[in-house]
Enzyme design. Structure first.
Site, PDB file in Angstrom:
ATOM      1  N   LEU A 109       1.172  -0.877  -0.284  1.00 56.36           N
ATOM      2  CA  LEU A 109       0.194   0.290  -0.077  1.00 56.36           C
ATOM      3  C   LEU A 109       0.999   1.394   0.066  1.00 56.36           C
ATOM      4  O   LEU A 109       1.343   1.389   1.055  1.00 56.36           O
ATOM      5  CB  LEU A 109      -1.150   0.460   0.961  1.00 56.36           C
ATOM      6  CG  LEU A 109      -1.907  -1.351   1.670  1.00 56.36           C
ATOM      7  CD1 LEU A 109      -2.920  -1.138   2.440  1.00 56.36           C
ATOM      8  CD2 LEU A 109      -2.947  -1.109   0.017  1.00 56.36           C
ATOM      9  N   ASP A 110       0.753   2.059  -0.822  1.00 59.13           N
ATOM     10  CA  ASP A 110       1.400   3.170  -1.347  1.00 59.13           C
ATOM     11  C   ASP A 110       0.559   4.139  -1.140  1.00 59.13           C
ATOM     12  O   ASP A 110      -0.861   4.929  -1.117  1.00 59.13           O
ATOM     13  CB  ASP A 110       2.647   3.218  -2.645  1.00 59.13           C
ATOM     14  CG  ASP A 110       2.832   1.825  -2.807  1.00 59.13           C
ATOM     15  OD1 ASP A 110       3.758   1.653  -1.829  1.00 59.13           O
ATOM     16  OD2 ASP A 110       3.476   1.709  -4.064  1.00 59.13           O
ATOM     17  N   TYR A 111       1.457   5.491  -0.370  1.00 58.90           N
ATOM     18  CA  TYR A 111       0.366   6.427   0.130  1.00 58.90           C
ATOM     19  C   TYR A 111       0.855   7.804   0.105  1.00 58.90           C
ATOM     20  O   TYR A 111       1.982   7.775   0.423  1.00 58.90           O
ATOM     21  CB  TYR A 111      -0.331   5.629   1.124  1.00 58.90           C
ATOM     22  CG  TYR A 111       0.896   6.675   2.147  1.00 58.90           C
ATOM     23  CD1 TYR A 111       1.018   4.869   3.003  1.00 58.90           C
ATOM     24  CD2 TYR A 111       0.327   7.273   2.910  1.00 58.90           C
ATOM     25  CE1 TYR A 111       2.521   5.568   3.612  1.00 58.90           C
ATOM     26  CE2 TYR A 111       1.091   7.612   4.081  1.00 58.90           C
ATOM     27  CZ  TYR A 111       1.896   6.792   4.354  1.00 58.90           C
ATOM     28  OH  TYR A 111       3.481   6.974   5.452  1.00 58.90           O
ATOM     29  N   PHE A 128      -1.741   5.576  -3.870  1.00 55.68           N
ATOM     30  CA  PHE A 128      -1.272   5.332  -5.184  1.00 55.68           C
ATOM     31  C   PHE A 128      -1.230   4.232  -5.720  1.00 55.68           C
ATOM     32  O   PHE A 128      -0.501   3.620  -5.244  1.00 55.68           O
ATOM     33  CB  PHE A 128      -0.766   6.192  -5.544  1.00 55.68           C
ATOM     34  CG  PHE A 128      -1.056   7.578  -5.472  1.00 55.68           C
ATOM     35  CD1 PHE A 128      -1.245   8.805  -5.900  1.00 55.68           C
ATOM     36  CD2 PHE A 128      -0.963   8.446  -3.615  1.00 55.68           C
ATOM     37  CE1 PHE A 128      -1.502  10.227  -6.378  1.00 55.68           C
ATOM     38  CE2 PHE A 128      -1.857   9.925  -3.705  1.00 55.68           C
ATOM     39  CZ  PHE A 128      -1.985  10.387  -5.011  1.00 55.68           C
TER      40      PHE A 128
END
Lengths: 261, 198
Positions: free
Chosen positions: A140-142, A152
């Site tokens: 999970l990229d944020y 994102f």
């Protein structure tokens, strides 16, 4: 009791190990073969390799004629796994089931899935059924935008329309075994971990969470290690530039009575 | 020196093979009973469900070959699910008979502890006394079930996960079971593998 893990994350781009800044700038650190050897020799808890190549062309720019050339990511994985006696996680750009199967067969213990979790949920679900939850890591990229966590995909270019609570439900529902939670804005910036977002994510998830992005010193690891319920702390760039930084960080963390191996 | 790794289609063998080659063994993958007879050292790896694993061993007659090997005092090392298969029975998705080389049963963690299942990560395995105490170390675990030997004397290692459980077992000096993954446990794991195979 189970110990906290300190995890180097290495980015592979076109057969080279690179450092990254906010998912955009990539500077070459070195030849994959040499770096792999160096990391395999350290007494590391776990290693994560992410392939961020967009061109899918491999050239390890051999700088020594005794070292053979790498022509594909499969060859890179075989080389890594050959002398990697620790848990090995492999990912980046995975779009189908045969790729997941191939990586696991060639020596990866877990694969990292990112976009496919959203673009083709059925494949992610099938992978969990076939290989077990422990083999599937959700990446999970944020970014934090106006005080809110926004997720994102596509190397940090496409925003997803989920709140952090919705994302936690989505991940539980899918049945992933672990989450790699990476701050895009902190990536390569050395400003320390985003403790607030990490605490929020860890408190919402029932599965292990590994936080990544922002470390520049062992002090940053200490701060992140104090987040209640966190399972692992990952970093990329900082392990490249400081001599023996892995064992020295470990010793420091243990001296503070933090529960590391 | 040669070692036979039993290949019955349960999980990834690459890591085990890489580790064995690194410590100097030539590895044969074994998928038929007659191949078992050629080896004096056997590794039974495995990840997955107990019932399915036993069905695979039975349908290829590898179960009998492994029991015969044990009767000839050959070294047999079970890793993770492989350790559990050495026991008498398991209650994973129904009741299943195991190889019964070590007396005891396999039980689920769920219900026994409030902690997250699977038990995943590095944890300490201690060998209380005797020749294996020097091998006490942190090892890498991934499992949801654990073994309970009937005889206290068969316990080789114990680990705490909410309570103390048996993370390594032995029978005589030729049958060994390891719940953790020595092939994924850095030097501590390689050293222990070397000792058990010697």
């Amino acid at each position: 009791m189970v110990k906290l893990r300190l995890i180097p994350v290495l980015y592979i781009k076109n057969g080279l190990i690179v450092r990254s800044e906010r998912f955009q700038e990539h500077k070459i650190i070195g030849n994959l073969i040499n770096e792999v050897r160096r990391y395999n020799q350290w007494d590391i808890d776990e290693l994560v390799y992410i392939d961020i190549s967009r061109e899918r062309v491999y050239d390890s720019r051999r700088d020594d004629h005794k070292i053979k050339r790498i022509s594909s990511i499969d060859e890179a994985l075989n080389l890594i796994a050959k002398e990697c006696f620790m848990p090995l996680t492999f990912g980046g750009g995975i779009r189908d089931l045969p790729t997941i199967k191939k990586y696991l067969k060639n020596g990866a213990d877990k694969v990292v899935l990112n976009k496919i979790l959203h673009s083709n949920k059925a494949i992610a679900k099938q992978a969990i059924e076939l290989f077990g939850a422990q083999a599937i890591v959700a990446s999970l990229d944020y970014r934090v935008i106006r005080g809110e966590i926004v997720f994102f995909v596509d190397n940090g270019t496409q925003a997803l329309p989920y709140s952090v609570e919705e994302m936690a439900d989505f991940i539980h529902d899918l049945g992933c075994g672990e989450v790699l939670f990476t701050s895009i804005d902190n990536d390569g910036m050395g400003g320390g971990y985003d403790i607030k977002s990490i605490s929020k994510m860890v408190s919402l998830l029932k599965i292990p969470v590994v936080a990544c992005g922002g470390a520049i010193s062992a002090f940053d690891f200490m701060e992140a290690a104090k987040v209640p319920g966190i399972s692992g702390i990952a970093a990329g760039n900082m392990f490249h530039f400081t001599e023996n930084i892995y064992p020295r960080s470990k010793a420091k963390l243990k001296s503070k009575q933090l529960h590391f191996r | 020196m040669k070692v036979g790794v039993v290949n019955y289609g349960m999980g990834n063998l690459a890591s085990v093979v890489n580790a064995l080659e690194f410590i100097g063994y030539t590895v044969d993958l074994i998928d038929a009973p007659e191949q078992v007879e050629k080896h004096s050292r056997l590794i039974l790896p495995g990840v997955g469900a107990f019932g399915k694993a036993m069905n695979r061993l039975r349908s290829s007659a590898l179960d009998k070959a492994i029991v015969n090997a044990s009767e000839q005092s050959k070294t047999i090392i079970g890793i993770c699910l492989g350790m559990q298969l050495l026991f008498s029975r398991s209650s994973e998705f129904g009741n299943h008979e195991g190889l019964n080389l070590i007396a005891g049963e396999v039980l689920p963690f769920s219900g026994e502890t409030d902690l997250r299942v699977p038990h995943l990560g590095w944890n300490e395995a201690r060998s209380p006394e005797g020749e294996f105490s020097e091998f006490s170390s942190d090892f890498y675990f991934v499992h949801s079930f654990y073994c309970v030997p009937t005889n206290e004397s068969d316990v080789l290692f114990t680990t705490n996960y909410g309570f103390e459980f048996c993370s390594g077992a032995k029978f005589g000096d030729h049958i060994y079971g390891l719940q953790f993954h020595p092939e994924k446990s850095q030097q501590a794991g390689l050293r222990l593998l070397k000792r058990l195979l010697s």
